[in-house]
Design a protein around this motif. Structure first.
Motif, PDB file in Angstrom:
ATOM      1  N   PRO A 216       0.800  -1.233   0.000  1.00 48.20           N
ATOM      2  CA  PRO A 216       0.000   0.000   0.000  1.00 48.20           C
ATOM      3  C   PRO A 216       0.826   1.273   0.000  1.00 48.20           C
ATOM      4  O   PRO A 216       0.413   2.265  -0.599  1.00 48.20           O
ATOM      5  CB  PRO A 216      -0.841  -0.117   1.281  1.00 48.20           C
ATOM      6  CG  PRO A 216      -0.070  -1.049   2.154  1.00 48.20           C
ATOM      7  CD  PRO A 216       0.600  -2.019   1.231  1.00 48.20           C
ATOM      8  N   ASP A 217       1.977   1.278   0.662  1.00 47.40           N
ATOM      9  CA  ASP A 217       2.763   2.505   0.711  1.00 47.40           C
ATOM     10  C   ASP A 217       3.306   2.875  -0.664  1.00 47.40           C
ATOM     11  O   ASP A 217       3.594   4.046  -0.924  1.00 47.40           O
ATOM     12  CB  ASP A 217       3.909   2.366   1.722  1.00 47.40           C
ATOM     13  CG  ASP A 217       3.392   2.304   3.149  1.00 47.40           C
ATOM     14  OD1 ASP A 217       2.438   3.039   3.454  1.00 47.40           O
ATOM     15  OD2 ASP A 217       3.907   1.502   3.950  1.00 47.40           O
ATOM     16  N   PHE A 218       3.457   1.915  -1.546  1.00 39.62           N
ATOM     17  CA  PHE A 218       3.857   2.190  -2.921  1.00 39.62           C
ATOM     18  C   PHE A 218       2.634   2.400  -3.809  1.00 39.62           C
ATOM     19  O   PHE A 218       2.570   3.354  -4.592  1.00 39.62           O
ATOM     20  CB  PHE A 218       4.697   1.029  -3.462  1.00 39.62           C
ATOM     21  CG  PHE A 218       5.231   1.256  -4.855  1.00 39.62           C
ATOM     22  CD1 PHE A 218       6.475   1.832  -5.045  1.00 39.62           C
ATOM     23  CD2 PHE A 218       4.482   0.883  -5.966  1.00 39.62           C
ATOM     24  CE1 PHE A 218       6.959   2.053  -6.331  1.00 39.62           C
ATOM     25  CE2 PHE A 218       4.962   1.095  -7.249  1.00 39.62           C
ATOM     26  CZ  PHE A 218       6.204   1.687  -7.429  1.00 39.62           C
TER      27      PHE A 218
ATOM     28  N   LEU B  17       0.302   5.802  -6.279  1.00 39.10           N
ATOM     29  CA  LEU B  17       0.194   5.558  -7.709  1.00 39.10           C
ATOM     30  C   LEU B  17      -1.270   5.471  -8.122  1.00 39.10           C
ATOM     31  O   LEU B  17      -1.687   6.040  -9.144  1.00 39.10           O
ATOM     32  CB  LEU B  17       0.934   4.267  -8.051  1.00 39.10           C
ATOM     33  CG  LEU B  17       0.942   3.816  -9.512  1.00 39.10           C
ATOM     34  CD1 LEU B  17       1.608   4.852 -10.398  1.00 39.10           C
ATOM     35  CD2 LEU B  17       1.656   2.469  -9.633  1.00 39.10           C
ATOM     36  N   GLU B  18      -2.061   4.771  -7.324  1.00 40.44           N
ATOM     37  CA  GLU B  18      -3.478   4.628  -7.629  1.00 40.44           C
ATOM     38  C   GLU B  18      -4.195   5.979  -7.621  1.00 40.44           C
ATOM     39  O   GLU B  18      -5.063   6.240  -8.465  1.00 40.44           O
ATOM     40  CB  GLU B  18      -4.125   3.671  -6.615  1.00 40.44           C
ATOM     41  CG  GLU B  18      -3.708   2.218  -6.819  1.00 40.44           C
ATOM     42  CD  GLU B  18      -3.917   1.337  -5.602  1.00 40.44           C
ATOM     43  OE1 GLU B  18      -3.674   0.126  -5.708  1.00 40.44           O
ATOM     44  OE2 GLU B  18      -4.307   1.855  -4.538  1.00 40.44           O
ATOM     45  N   ARG B  19      -3.827   6.830  -6.695  1.00 40.39           N
ATOM     46  CA  ARG B  19      -4.458   8.155  -6.629  1.00 40.39           C
ATOM     47  C   ARG B  19      -4.199   8.956  -7.899  1.00 40.39           C
ATOM     48  O   ARG B  19      -5.107   9.585  -8.456  1.00 40.39           O
ATOM     49  CB  ARG B  19      -3.948   8.912  -5.406  1.00 40.39           C
ATOM     50  CG  ARG B  19      -4.637  10.260  -5.193  1.00 40.39           C
ATOM     51  CD  ARG B  19      -4.129  10.934  -3.919  1.00 40.39           C
ATOM     52  NE  ARG B  19      -4.843  12.168  -3.667  1.00 40.39           N
ATOM     53  CZ  ARG B  19      -5.988  12.254  -3.009  1.00 40.39           C
ATOM     54  NH1 ARG B  19      -6.552  11.156  -2.525  1.00 40.39           N
ATOM     55  NH2 ARG B  19      -6.580  13.415  -2.824  1.00 40.39           N
ATOM     56  N   ALA B  20      -2.941   8.946  -8.366  1.00 39.55           N
ATOM     57  CA  ALA B  20      -2.599   9.684  -9.581  1.00 39.55           C
ATOM     58  C   ALA B  20      -3.339   9.139 -10.791  1.00 39.55           C
ATOM     59  O   ALA B  20      -3.825   9.908 -11.635  1.00 39.55           O
ATOM     60  CB  ALA B  20      -1.086   9.622  -9.803  1.00 39.55           C
TER      61      ALA B  20
ATOM     62  N   ILE C  57      -7.511   5.078   5.897  1.00 35.21           N
ATOM     63  CA  ILE C  57      -8.737   4.833   5.128  1.00 35.21           C
ATOM     64  C   ILE C  57      -9.141   6.069   4.342  1.00 35.21           C
ATOM     65  O   ILE C  57      -9.767   5.969   3.273  1.00 35.21           O
ATOM     66  CB  ILE C  57      -9.876   4.352   6.043  1.00 35.21           C
ATOM     67  CG1 ILE C  57     -10.971   3.680   5.195  1.00 35.21           C
ATOM     68  CG2 ILE C  57     -10.427   5.484   6.892  1.00 35.21           C
ATOM     69  CD1 ILE C  57     -11.952   2.857   5.998  1.00 35.21           C
ATOM     70  N   LYS C  58      -8.789   7.268   4.813  1.00 37.04           N
ATOM     71  CA  LYS C  58      -9.104   8.484   4.070  1.00 37.04           C
ATOM     72  C   LYS C  58      -8.312   8.530   2.772  1.00 37.04           C
ATOM     73  O   LYS C  58      -8.847   8.897   1.715  1.00 37.04           O
ATOM     74  CB  LYS C  58      -8.791   9.720   4.932  1.00 37.04           C
ATOM     75  CG  LYS C  58      -9.516   9.754   6.265  1.00 37.04           C
ATOM     76  CD  LYS C  58     -11.030   9.748   6.095  1.00 37.04           C
ATOM     77  CE  LYS C  58     -11.738   9.822   7.448  1.00 37.04           C
ATOM     78  NZ  LYS C  58     -13.212   9.706   7.314  1.00 37.04           N
ATOM     79  N   LYS C  59      -7.043   8.170   2.832  1.00 38.95           N
ATOM     80  CA  LYS C  59      -6.222   8.134   1.625  1.00 38.95           C
ATOM     81  C   LYS C  59      -6.711   7.055   0.670  1.00 38.95           C
ATOM     82  O   LYS C  59      -6.746   7.251  -0.549  1.00 38.95           O
ATOM     83  CB  LYS C  59      -4.759   7.882   1.993  1.00 38.95           C
ATOM     84  CG  LYS C  59      -3.808   7.879   0.807  1.00 38.95           C
ATOM     85  CD  LYS C  59      -2.371   7.709   1.255  1.00 38.95           C
ATOM     86  CE  LYS C  59      -1.419   7.756   0.060  1.00 38.95           C
ATOM     87  NZ  LYS C  59       0.003   7.602   0.489  1.00 38.95           N
ATOM     88  N   ILE C  60      -7.106   5.923   1.240  1.00 43.34           N
ATOM     89  CA  ILE C  60      -7.624   4.831   0.412  1.00 43.34           C
ATOM     90  C   ILE C  60      -8.861   5.281  -0.347  1.00 43.34           C
ATOM     91  O   ILE C  60      -9.010   5.011  -1.549  1.00 43.34           O
ATOM     92  CB  ILE C  60      -7.936   3.604   1.294  1.00 43.34           C
ATOM     93  CG1 ILE C  60      -6.635   3.026   1.875  1.00 43.34           C
ATOM     94  CG2 ILE C  60      -8.691   2.545   0.510  1.00 43.34           C
ATOM     95  CD1 ILE C  60      -6.859   1.987   2.958  1.00 43.34           C
TER      96      ILE C  60
END
Length: 452
Positions: free
Chosen positions: A94-96, A100-103, A127-130
């Motif tokens: 997840p830290d990687f 990437l998924e957000r972009a 969970i907010k970032k997710i």
């Protein structure tokens, strides 16, 4: 059609290979690009970077390679934005993957994350970032979807492919036959981890544990499955450093499940391998070491008293955990020996493991297809327009383009009249893999197997 995909370590490679195989049953022309391990590549995935580069656990360990990791992620992001895959699937890491998924999501590419970060164990604020990074979460534990649904995040429980692949009956006899091991020989599996950074801390520790164990059980033999050539070389170098070439250690290239099935007991670095040991019915001891700084940070952020997946899923202590300073050769050898001496406790433990196994064997491949079909179908199936049927009789008084346009207009009216109208509006825990660094986060505790 291209699908972006990233796996960051050996366990993710196993999950990714099964996912690719499952999707190609219905969509054989899919092309997977990104970062893939050898198993995923054998299923046809193209890897732009070495997966081994991402296999880092812990704050201090990541900082040492921060520039390299950021460079890989930036380069991968640009290549994926240029390739415009129909979907991106991040497997664990997840830290990687979340950044990437957000972009990619912001660029209009649907994003899926496979294996929930262990937000129920530590760093729940993630969970907010997710939520801002993904369109769909695929979880491997049954209690996880409810956590995401409360936050308005689509989540589906898909189980674990290893649970489907492992028969419920004991595999001990067949595994020993394949490895040519006598039925009455004491076999101990040593699984020091799949990452090179893990072997930095565990290789010598596990070798010295084997030496201490032999003082109590001098006829024992050890199986050490290692995931890559790099980790095998690390382990061999550690044997030379501690002058342990004469110990009865057999190194296997992969075949962790075979080693665990054949073993009487195992010493396992905290992570996905502990779940595999449980599903194979192998009593084990969980160990883990990391940098002191990383350990202090993780310990402060922990929500649960245990780190091992069997203990987390059971909601109680099933197997001993010896972490950081408690993970000494003497302590580990003693805990391993306890399972051999207290056979009734080992039998009860296997029964509990059987229940965990059954709860995770839910046809992972079918569930993955069902979960991703709504995202894939609109991208892969073009709208179907019925072919025009020539009308019998004399030609119309007009010809050429006028005839064609009039026929198409007639067909469009017919289709419109026969199409159903859409509704005006659409009708949404009890205790993977903890994620890459969660194994470091828990409280140190040693338990006796008699209480299993």
């Amino acid at each position: 059609m291209k699908i972006g995909i990233v796996a960051g370590e050996a366990s993710g490679d196993i999950l990714g290979a099964q996912l690719i195989k499952a999707l190609k049953v219905e969509y054989p022309d899919l092309e997977f690009i990104g970062i893939a391990g050898p198993r995923m590549q054998s299923e046809g995935a193209t890897s732009w970077y070495s997966m081994e580069k991402l296999a880092v656990r812990g704050y201090v360990e990541v900082l040492k390679r921060y520039r390299e990791l950021v460079g890989i992620r930036n380069g991968l992001r640009e290549r994926l934005l240029k390739a415009r895959p129909a979907m991106f699937i991040g497997i664990d890491a997840p830290d990687f993957n979340l950044g990437l998924e957000r972009a990619l999501k912001m660029a209009g590419i649907p994003t899926v994350h496979y294996v929930s970060p262990s937000i129920w164990a530590w760093r729940g604020e993630r969970i907010k970032k997710i939520k801002g990074s993904i369109d769909q979460m695929l979880t491997i534990f049954p209690f996880e979807p409810a956590i995401y649904e409360r936050e308005g995040i689509a989540a589906t429980y898909v189980g674990h492919p290893t649970a489907d692949a492992i028969p419920p009956a004991s595999q001990r006899e067949s595994a020993r036959t394949q490895l040519r091991i006598p039925a009455d020989e004491k076999i101990i599996a040593l699984l020091p981890g799949s990452r090179q950074t893990e072997l930095d801390y565990h290789a010598e520790l596990f070798i010295e544990t084997a030496r201490a164990f032999l003082e109590r059980f001098p006829t024992a033999r050890f199986l050490v499955p290692l995931a890559t050539r790099e980790t095998r070389e690390q382990f061999d170098n550690a044997r030379y450093r501690v002058n342990a070439q004469d110990l009865p250690i057999q190194i296997l290239f992969g075949h962790a499940n075979l080693a665990l099935a054949a073993a009487d007991v195992a010493l396992v670095a905290s992570g996905t391998a502990t779940l595999e040991a449980a599903m194979l019915g192998c009593p084990h001891v969980i160990a883990y070491r990391m940098s002191p700084t990383t350990y202090r940070i993780m310990k402060k952020k922990a929500y649960l008293p245990y780190v091992g997946l069997p203990n987390i899923l059971a909601g109680e202590w099933l197997v001993p955990e010896l972490l950081q300073d408690d993970a000494t050769p003497e302590n580990l050898a003693q805990a391993l020996g306890n399972w051999l001496v207290h056979r009734d406790a080992a039998t009860r433990l296997r029964e509990r493991f059987g229940k965990i196994h059954a709860s995770l064997a839910v046809d992972n491949s079918a569930r993955i297809r069902d979960a991703l079909r709504p995202l894939l179908r609109p991208l892969l199936v073009p709208p179907q327009i019925p072919p025009l049927t020539p009308q019998a009789g004399p030609p119309p008084p007009y010809g050429g383009h006028e005839a064609r346009d009039a026929s198409i207009a007639h067909a469009e009216i017919a289709i419109s009249a026969s199409s159903p109208s859409l509704p005006s509006s659409p009708a949404s825990a009890q205790s993977s893999s903890p994620d890459g660094i969660s194994a470091a986060s828990q409280t140190v505790r040693t338990t006796s197997p008699q209480n299993a």
